[in-house]
Each structure stands twice: as structure tokens, then as C-alpha cells.
Design a protein around this motif. Structure first.
Motif, PDB file in Angstrom:
ATOM      1  N   TRP A  22       0.841  -1.202   0.000  1.00  0.00           N
ATOM      2  CA  TRP A  22       0.000   0.000   0.000  1.00  0.00           C
ATOM      3  C   TRP A  22       0.876   1.253   0.000  1.00  0.00           C
ATOM      4  CZ3 TRP A  22      -4.757   0.529  -1.463  1.00  0.00           C
ATOM      5  CH2 TRP A  22      -5.632  -0.545  -1.357  1.00  0.00           C
ATOM      6  N   ASP A  23       1.980   1.229   0.728  1.00  0.00           N
ATOM      7  CA  ASP A  23       2.904   2.365   0.717  1.00  0.00           C
ATOM      8  C   ASP A  23       3.500   2.572  -0.675  1.00  0.00           C
ATOM      9  OD1 ASP A  23       2.515   3.051   3.353  1.00  0.00           O
ATOM     10  OD2 ASP A  23       4.282   1.957   4.089  1.00  0.00           O
ATOM     11  N   GLU A  24       3.855   1.469  -1.324  1.00  0.00           N
ATOM     12  CA  GLU A  24       4.377   1.567  -2.692  1.00  0.00           C
ATOM     13  C   GLU A  24       3.320   2.162  -3.629  1.00  0.00           C
ATOM     14  OE1 GLU A  24       5.892  -2.170  -4.154  1.00  0.00           O
ATOM     15  OE2 GLU A  24       6.942  -2.545  -2.266  1.00  0.00           O
ATOM     16  N   MET A  25       2.076   1.731  -3.476  1.00  0.00           N
ATOM     17  CA  MET A  25       0.992   2.234  -4.320  1.00  0.00           C
ATOM     18  C   MET A  25       0.791   3.733  -4.097  1.00  0.00           C
ATOM     19  SD  MET A  25      -1.265   1.970  -6.632  1.00  0.00           S
ATOM     20  CE  MET A  25      -1.390   0.253  -6.966  1.00  0.00           C
ATOM     21  N   ALA A  26       0.876   4.161  -2.849  1.00  0.00           N
ATOM     22  CA  ALA A  26       0.734   5.586  -2.556  1.00  0.00           C
ATOM     23  C   ALA A  26       1.827   6.385  -3.258  1.00  0.00           C
ATOM     24  CB  ALA A  26       0.779   5.825  -1.051  1.00  0.00           C
ATOM     25  N   GLY A  27       3.029   5.856  -3.298  1.00  0.00           N
ATOM     26  CA  GLY A  27       4.118   6.521  -4.006  1.00  0.00           C
ATOM     27  C   GLY A  27       3.853   6.627  -5.496  1.00  0.00           C
ATOM     28  N   GLU A  28       3.306   5.556  -6.081  1.00  0.00           N
ATOM     29  CA  GLU A  28       2.979   5.577  -7.505  1.00  0.00           C
ATOM     30  C   GLU A  28       1.852   6.576  -7.798  1.00  0.00           C
ATOM     31  OE1 GLU A  28       4.673   4.006 -10.010  1.00  0.00           O
ATOM     32  OE2 GLU A  28       6.047   3.547  -8.366  1.00  0.00           O
ATOM     33  N   LEU A  29       0.854   6.640  -6.926  1.00  0.00           N
ATOM     34  CA  LEU A  29      -0.233   7.605  -7.106  1.00  0.00           C
ATOM     35  C   LEU A  29       0.282   9.037  -7.003  1.00  0.00           C
ATOM     36  CD1 LEU A  29      -3.149   5.885  -5.187  1.00  0.00           C
ATOM     37  CD2 LEU A  29      -2.956   6.232  -7.652  1.00  0.00           C
ATOM     38  N   LYS A  30       1.253   9.265  -6.143  1.00  0.00           N
ATOM     39  CA  LYS A  30       1.851  10.600  -6.021  1.00  0.00           C
ATOM     40  C   LYS A  30       2.531  10.990  -7.332  1.00  0.00           C
ATOM     41  CE  LYS A  30       3.328  14.342  -4.107  1.00  0.00           C
ATOM     42  NZ  LYS A  30       2.428  15.484  -4.111  1.00  0.00           N
ATOM     43  N   GLU A  33      -0.193  12.012  -9.713  1.00  0.00           N
ATOM     44  CA  GLU A  33      -0.708  13.334  -9.346  1.00  0.00           C
ATOM     45  C   GLU A  33       0.232  14.438  -9.849  1.00  0.00           C
ATOM     46  OE1 GLU A  33      -1.475  16.163  -5.448  1.00  0.00           O
ATOM     47  OE2 GLU A  33      -0.729  14.149  -5.153  1.00  0.00           O
TER      48      GLU A  33
END
Length: 65
Positions: A22-30, A33
Motif C-alpha cells: 500500500w505504501d508503494e501504491m501511494a508513491g505511484e499515485l503521487k 498526481e
């Protein structure tokens, strides 16, 4: 009902792995953005677009971002 032994002996490895993903996914979403702001949202801030539609587009693009 969980027992004390079950709570203390439960392997949380899968949960830790999932949290890492989930942390990796948040980085990809950033990254997405940032790319959106630099390419799509940016067009509403330049001098080439004027009128009421630029304000509406800017608000919509900001909400999407």
C-alpha cells in the motif's frame, strides 16, 4: 473471541507485506498526481486560455488532481 495466546502468536507477516505494498501504491499515485499537475492542470494557468471556461476547467482539474 480471540484468546491472549492467539493474539500474541499470530504471524503478522502478511499484514506487514500488504502495508508495504500500500505504501508503494501511494508513491505511484503521487507520481501520477505530479504528472497530471505538470501536464493537464498546467494548461489552465497559461496565457493561452482565457474566459469563464478557464476558471471552471481550473476548478475541475484541481478537484480531479
Amino acid at each position: 473471541m480471540l484468546t491472549y495466546h492467539e493474539v500474541m502468536s499470530t504471524d503478522l507477516g502478511l499484514l506487514t507485506t500488504a502495508a508495504g505494498k500500500w505504501d508503494e501504491m501511494a508513491g505511484e499515485l503521487k507520481k501520477v498526481e505530479t504528472r497530471y499537475g505538470d501536464s493537464v492542470q498546467k494548461i489552465t494557468m497559461g496565457p493561452d486560455w482565457s474566459g469563464v471556461s478557464v476558471g471552471v476547467a481550473h476548478s475541475s482539474f484541481a478537484a480531479t488532481r
